[in-house]
Write a protein that holds these residues in place. Structure first.
Motif, short mmCIF file in Angstrom:
data_model
loop_
_atom_site.label_atom_id
_atom_site.label_comp_id
_atom_site.label_asym_id
_atom_site.label_seq_id
_atom_site.Cartn_x
_atom_site.Cartn_y
_atom_site.Cartn_z
N GLU A 3 0.85 -1.19 0.00
CA GLU A 3 0.00 0.00 0.00
C GLU A 3 0.88 1.23 0.00
OE1 GLU A 3 -3.26 0.15 2.86
OE2 GLU A 3 -2.71 -1.88 3.40
N VAL A 5 2.26 4.75 1.10
CA VAL A 5 2.40 5.35 2.41
C VAL A 5 2.49 6.86 2.23
CG1 VAL A 5 3.85 5.53 4.47
CG2 VAL A 5 3.61 3.34 3.31
N ASP A 72 -0.10 8.63 7.12
CA ASP A 72 0.22 7.38 7.81
C ASP A 72 1.28 7.59 8.89
OD1 ASP A 72 -1.43 5.57 6.19
OD2 ASP A 72 -0.06 6.16 4.57
N ARG A 181 4.38 -0.17 8.91
CA ARG A 181 4.04 -1.54 8.49
C ARG A 181 3.58 -2.37 9.68
NH1 ARG A 181 8.58 -1.07 5.08
NH2 ARG A 181 9.91 -2.05 6.63
N ARG A 184 0.13 -1.29 10.70
CA ARG A 184 -0.85 -1.78 9.74
C ARG A 184 -1.13 -3.26 9.98
NH1 ARG A 184 0.63 1.00 3.87
NH2 ARG A 184 -0.34 3.01 4.32
#
Length: 189
Positions: A3, A5, A72, A181, A184
């Motif tokens: 994904e 960022v 993020d 990461r 997430r």
């Protein structure tokens, strides 16, 4: 990362030829597709006033909160003024800390940096930045401090040119991306 960022860079300096802003711009250009780094200028953020912080919140403060919420992770850099972060940055963080316990910084992965013409590179401001952001319930990543000393000698044409400083700061951003990461994977973001 599969994904994309989105990182938000916040410079604690509003000076026209800000060293801190130059560092962020250089790092954004050096990410090589790992993430995007957008900068949020603090020029229009008024002094924090609780009387204005409700339905009368200034548009610039609302925009700051929205930009933080959409990111993020954060990359926050400040010069050092009198052993602390800049007043401009502290003021912006005060706006970003509201509403209490629900601020957009809560749970956000954050990398802090300092840059200064002094040989100390602004290291004394890092403690204050870390304490303020932790008090806002942000997740300041644990790693060796990013401190750019003698920054005035390392900026040319609005960009950081010192290879060692760039490499170290980009490694710190890699640590920030690893934290994102992990968050997430845990479903925290």
């Amino acid at each position: 990362m599969t994904e994309s960022v989105r990182l938000l860079g916040i410079s604690g300096s509003i000076r026209r030829n800000s060293y801190c802003t130059a560092v962020l711009q250089t790092l954004g250009e050096g990410l090589g597709g790992k993430a995007s780094l957008d900068l949020f200028p603090l020029h229009d953020i008024p002094p924090y006033d609780p009387d204005l912080d409700a339905e009368n919140t200034p548009d610039s403060a609302v925009a700051l909160r929205k930009a933080i919420a959409a990111a993020d992770g954060l990359v926050v850099i400040s010069p050092e003024y009198n052993y602390g972060m800049s007043g401009v940055l502290k003021n912006a963080l005060d706006w970003a800390s509201r509403p209490a316990m629900q601020a957009p910084v809560k749970g956000k992965a954050i990398l802090i940096m300092t840059a200064s013409p002094a040989f100390t590179g602004g290291v004394r401001a890092q403690h204050e930045m870390r304490e303020t952001l932790a008090g806002m319930m942000g997740r300041v990543i644990a790693r060796p401090q990013v401190v750019i000393a003698s920054v005035h000698e390392k900026i040319k044409d609005g960009r950081l040119t010192d290879a060692a400083a760039i490499s170290f700061a980009l490694a710190a951003i890699d640590d920030l991306l690893a934290e994102i990461r992990m968050l997430r994977a845990a479903g925290a973001v």
